[in-house]
Design a protein around this motif. Structure first.
Motif, PDB file in Angstrom:
ATOM      1  N   LEU A 372       0.827  -1.202   0.000  1.00 16.82           N
ATOM      2  CA  LEU A 372       0.000   0.000   0.000  1.00 16.82           C
ATOM      3  C   LEU A 372       0.866   1.260   0.000  1.00 16.82           C
ATOM      4  CD1 LEU A 372      -2.778   1.393   0.310  1.00 16.82           C
ATOM      5  CD2 LEU A 372      -2.540   1.076   2.787  1.00 16.82           C
ATOM      6  N   ALA A 373       1.872   1.289   0.855  1.00 14.25           N
ATOM      7  CA  ALA A 373       2.734   2.467   0.964  1.00 14.25           C
ATOM      8  C   ALA A 373       3.530   2.700  -0.316  1.00 14.25           C
ATOM      9  CB  ALA A 373       3.673   2.315   2.157  1.00 14.25           C
ATOM     10  N   ARG A 374       4.043   1.636  -0.896  1.00 11.25           N
ATOM     11  CA  ARG A 374       4.824   1.791  -2.127  1.00 11.25           C
ATOM     12  C   ARG A 374       3.954   2.272  -3.285  1.00 11.25           C
ATOM     13  NH1 ARG A 374       9.855  -1.026  -1.848  1.00 11.25           N
ATOM     14  NH2 ARG A 374      10.146  -1.912   0.227  1.00 11.25           N
ATOM     15  N   GLN A 375       2.691   1.827  -3.288  1.00  6.45           N
ATOM     16  CA  GLN A 375       1.772   2.284  -4.323  1.00  6.45           C
ATOM     17  C   GLN A 375       1.452   3.763  -4.149  1.00  6.45           C
ATOM     18  OE1 GLN A 375      -1.948   0.163  -4.303  1.00  6.45           O
ATOM     19  NE2 GLN A 375      -2.885   1.483  -5.855  1.00  6.45           N
ATOM     20  N   ARG A 376       1.136   4.187  -2.932  1.00 14.04           N
ATOM     21  CA  ARG A 376       0.738   5.576  -2.693  1.00 14.04           C
ATOM     22  C   ARG A 376       1.908   6.547  -2.835  1.00 14.04           C
ATOM     23  NH1 ARG A 376      -3.326   3.438  -3.458  1.00 14.04           N
ATOM     24  NH2 ARG A 376      -5.167   3.266  -2.108  1.00 14.04           N
ATOM     25  N   PRO A 386      10.305  -5.636   1.898  1.00 12.69           N
ATOM     26  CA  PRO A 386       8.873  -5.927   1.759  1.00 12.69           C
ATOM     27  C   PRO A 386       8.196  -6.391   3.043  1.00 12.69           C
ATOM     28  CG  PRO A 386      10.095  -6.828  -0.103  1.00 12.69           C
ATOM     29  CD  PRO A 386      11.114  -6.340   0.884  1.00 12.69           C
ATOM     30  N   HIS A 387       8.957  -6.950   3.992  1.00 12.26           N
ATOM     31  CA  HIS A 387       8.396  -7.359   5.277  1.00 12.26           C
ATOM     32  C   HIS A 387       8.911  -6.478   6.415  1.00 12.26           C
ATOM     33  CE1 HIS A 387       7.776 -11.083   2.897  1.00 12.26           C
ATOM     34  NE2 HIS A 387       6.698 -11.199   3.642  1.00 12.26           N
ATOM     35  N   GLY A 388       9.519  -5.347   6.083  1.00 16.84           N
ATOM     36  CA  GLY A 388      10.078  -4.471   7.105  1.00 16.84           C
ATOM     37  C   GLY A 388       9.054  -3.518   7.676  1.00 16.84           C
ATOM     38  N   PHE A 389       9.325  -3.039   8.879  1.00 14.22           N
ATOM     39  CA  PHE A 389       8.403  -2.144   9.554  1.00 14.22           C
ATOM     40  C   PHE A 389       8.392  -0.739   8.959  1.00 14.22           C
ATOM     41  CE2 PHE A 389       7.832  -4.070  14.088  1.00 14.22           C
ATOM     42  CZ  PHE A 389       7.432  -5.268  13.517  1.00 14.22           C
ATOM     43  N   HIS A 390       9.467  -0.337   8.293  1.00 19.22           N
ATOM     44  CA  HIS A 390       9.567   1.059   7.893  1.00 19.22           C
ATOM     45  C   HIS A 390       9.974   1.233   6.430  1.00 19.22           C
ATOM     46  CE1 HIS A 390      13.595  -0.044   9.527  1.00 19.22           C
ATOM     47  NE2 HIS A 390      13.993   0.586   8.448  1.00 19.22           N
ATOM     48  N   LEU A 391       9.761   2.455   5.947  1.00 15.02           N
ATOM     49  CA  LEU A 391      10.197   2.881   4.620  1.00 15.02           C
ATOM     50  C   LEU A 391      11.099   4.102   4.765  1.00 15.02           C
ATOM     51  CD1 LEU A 391       7.034   2.718   2.331  1.00 15.02           C
ATOM     52  CD2 LEU A 391       9.102   1.363   2.096  1.00 15.02           C
ATOM     53  N   CYS A 435       7.163   4.574   9.579  1.00 11.79           N
ATOM     54  CA  CYS A 435       6.924   3.195   9.997  1.00 11.79           C
ATOM     55  C   CYS A 435       5.504   2.791   9.636  1.00 11.79           C
ATOM     56  CB  CYS A 435       7.166   3.051  11.495  1.00 11.79           C
ATOM     57  SG  CYS A 435       8.879   3.350  11.966  1.00 11.79           S
ATOM     58  N   VAL A 436       5.386   1.949   8.622  1.00 11.32           N
ATOM     59  CA  VAL A 436       4.063   1.506   8.183  1.00 11.32           C
ATOM     60  C   VAL A 436       3.411   0.609   9.225  1.00 11.32           C
ATOM     61  CG1 VAL A 436       4.723   1.691   5.757  1.00 11.32           C
ATOM     62  CG2 VAL A 436       4.971  -0.505   6.923  1.00 11.32           C
ATOM     63  N   SER A 437       4.220   0.019  10.096  1.00 12.18           N
ATOM     64  CA  SER A 437       3.699  -0.906  11.102  1.00 12.18           C
ATOM     65  C   SER A 437       2.962  -0.207  12.231  1.00 12.18           C
ATOM     66  CB  SER A 437       4.851  -1.719  11.700  1.00 12.18           C
ATOM     67  OG  SER A 437       5.784  -0.853  12.337  1.00 12.18           O
ATOM     68  N   ALA A 438       3.253   1.076  12.460  1.00  9.89           N
ATOM     69  CA  ALA A 438       2.799   1.737  13.674  1.00  9.89           C
ATOM     70  C   ALA A 438       1.352   2.192  13.624  1.00  9.89           C
ATOM     71  CB  ALA A 438       3.707   2.933  13.976  1.00  9.89           C
ATOM     72  N   ALA A 439       0.783   2.351  12.428  1.00  9.57           N
ATOM     73  CA  ALA A 439      -0.601   2.818  12.326  1.00  9.57           C
ATOM     74  C   ALA A 439      -1.560   1.800  12.920  1.00  9.57           C
ATOM     75  CB  ALA A 439      -0.949   3.075  10.860  1.00  9.57           C
TER      76      ALA A 439
END
Length: 467
Positions: A372-376, A386-391, A435-439
């Motif tokens: 989702l993040a890479r698309q947006r 791809p399985h990491g918590f952050h970008l 961090c995509v994981s934190a939401a």
């Protein structure tokens, strides 16, 4: 604003007198936490001393923990109540209320109701087990009980990280494991090395141990091992700290060729390797661990914080047999042992199978959030695992990280600049970690990503305020 003008008494070295004056002003409240000090040249002109004297005075005050220098911003009075040494951050007052703020600044596992529910189930079972309760109130070995070490070694082995129970020391989380490793391997004043951008907790631990941290360049294949080789020709470090599977913050993964070369250098120049594996990736997404390539000189860190629950504070430190007594001594000096109740909770959680089910869900959830993040944010070429918590997002031309962070915070989104991750005095890159994981969930993450993308797509405000 009137410039702060200290009195510098005669008979004292000028730069030390300035540091003493700063200490006195901080203690009296004349200089308040977060207050910016005068620019060095301006204060030098006011006091009639050289700029070098002011620089040395500020450096001495920073060494005492009174000030912090922010790249491109100035020197500020440090708020010692709010942050520990080494955890440098840009402080911004949010405009959004706490309920509206989407905080993507911390590397946290994604929320799941099974985390508190699972803890409740384990505690209920423990309450009905008198022998477990008795063990929980007794003193245990510095390394942890043999049964706990075996259970944790078996679990890591199932996760694709083969472990021997006798080589494990149970720790109070991954941060504690870093500190134990440094205490066991180093003496104050020794040199250690890390990537130019690295985990702030490692920087803080090195500062607490009074070590000299050397900066090694970093690229998309991880630590620049050839730059490390050139450093070793001059003066080899005592150890190298690294996160080979995904650098924090950039997400870069150390290539297999560089891993082989790193081990070769470690053996040739006789330095240790601290391999931080706290940010877990599945076997198919990671390389061959360093501790399997060079077990005699590698300490491997793991933690349940990113997998089960951070509040339990249970980590692991794998080390060769030659270091076991030194680690035991360091553990005794700090806390004697890790509370066996918390270790028992984790081991029961694992034995029930719930921990691996939770991890399986988490890996799928993170992969979906990453997609989702890479698309947006595709227009801004983010990087990460791809399985990491952050970008990691390098900012478009014209954007400054501090300005972007402040603007996002006003819109209810919090992210992190590169500054807390910087080793040495090089300027921080204009980039952010999110961090995509934190939401709280994917819908919340999508709202935050839209705000970030829309903000970056608009031209940045001009930095010019005067001529």
């Amino acid at each position: 604003m009137t410039i702060w003008k200290p009195e510098l008494p005669a008979g004292v070295t000028r730069y030390r007198a300035l540091a003493d004056a700063i200490a006195a002003a901080v203690a009296s409240g004349e200089l308040e936490p977060g207050q910016r000090l005068p620019p060095q040249r301006r204060l030098a002109d006011t006091l009639g001393v050289t700029v070098g004297t002011i620089t040395r005075g500020y450096d001495e005050a920073e060494r005492r923990g009174l000030l912090e220098a922010r790249v491109g911003s100035g020197t500020y009075v440090k708020d010692r109540r709010a942050s520990a040494p080494g955890f440098r951050h840009v402080s911004v007052e949010p405009s959004a209320t706490a309920g509206e703020l989407i905080d993507l600044s911390l590397s946290l596992p994604p929320p799941h109701p099974q985390r508190p529910a699972g803890l409740g189930e384990v505690l209920a079972a423990l309450a009905d087990d008198p022998s477990a309760l008795q063990a929980a109130v007794d003193y245990q070995s510095e390394h942890g009980t043999p049964a706990h070490r075996r259970a944790l070694a078996d679990w890591l082995t199932r996760l694709g990280l083969p472990m021997v129970a006798d080589e494990l020391t149970i720790t109070l989380g991954g941060q504690h494991a870093i500190f134990l490793a440094l205490q066991a391997l180093t003496q104050p004043g020794e040199r250690i090395a890390a990537a130019a951008l690295t985990y702030p907790g490692a920087i803080a631990a090195a500062q607490q141990c009074h070590l000299k941290l050397q900066r090694i360049p970093l690229d998309d294949q991880g630590l620049d091992v050839e730059a490390l080789a050139r450093l070793c020709q001059q003066q080899p470090p005592r150890l190298v700290y690294l996160t080979p599977e995904q650098n924090n913050p950039t997400g870069a993964q150390l290539s297999e060729a560089r891993r082989e070369r790193l081990v070769e250098l470690a053996r040739r120049y006789d330095f240790w390797l601290i391999e931080d594996g706290v940010q877990y990736l599945p076997p198919e997404a990671r390389g061959r661990p360093l501790y399997l390539r060079a077990p005699e000189r590698t300490l491997y860190l793991f933690s349940t914080s990113k997998v089960i629950a951070g509040g339990l504070r249970i980590g692991l430190l794998r080390a060769p047999p030659t270091l076991q007594e030194r680690l035991a001594s360091a553990q005794r000096a700090q806390s004697w042992m890790v509370p066996p109740l918390m270790v028992e909770v984790v081991c029961r959680w694992i034995d029930s199978g719930a921990a691996e089910r939770l991890l399986g869900w988490q890996l799928d959830e993170i992969a979906a959030r990453q997609r989702l993040a890479r698309q947006r944010l595709a227009a801004f070429a983010p990087s990460g695992q791809p399985h990491g918590f952050h970008l990691w997002l390098e900012l478009p031309n014209g954007w400054r990280a501090a300005a972007l962070i402040e603007q996002l915070e006003r819109q209810g989104v919090r992210v992190t600049s590169a500054e807390p991750f910087c080793v040495g005095s090089e300027p921080a890159p204009q980039a952010i970690r999110l961090c995509v994981s934190a939401a709280a969930d994917r819908e919340t993450l999508e709202r935050a990503l839209k705000i970030i993308a829309d903000t970056l797509a608009a031209p940045p405000a001009s930095p010019w305020r005067t001529l």
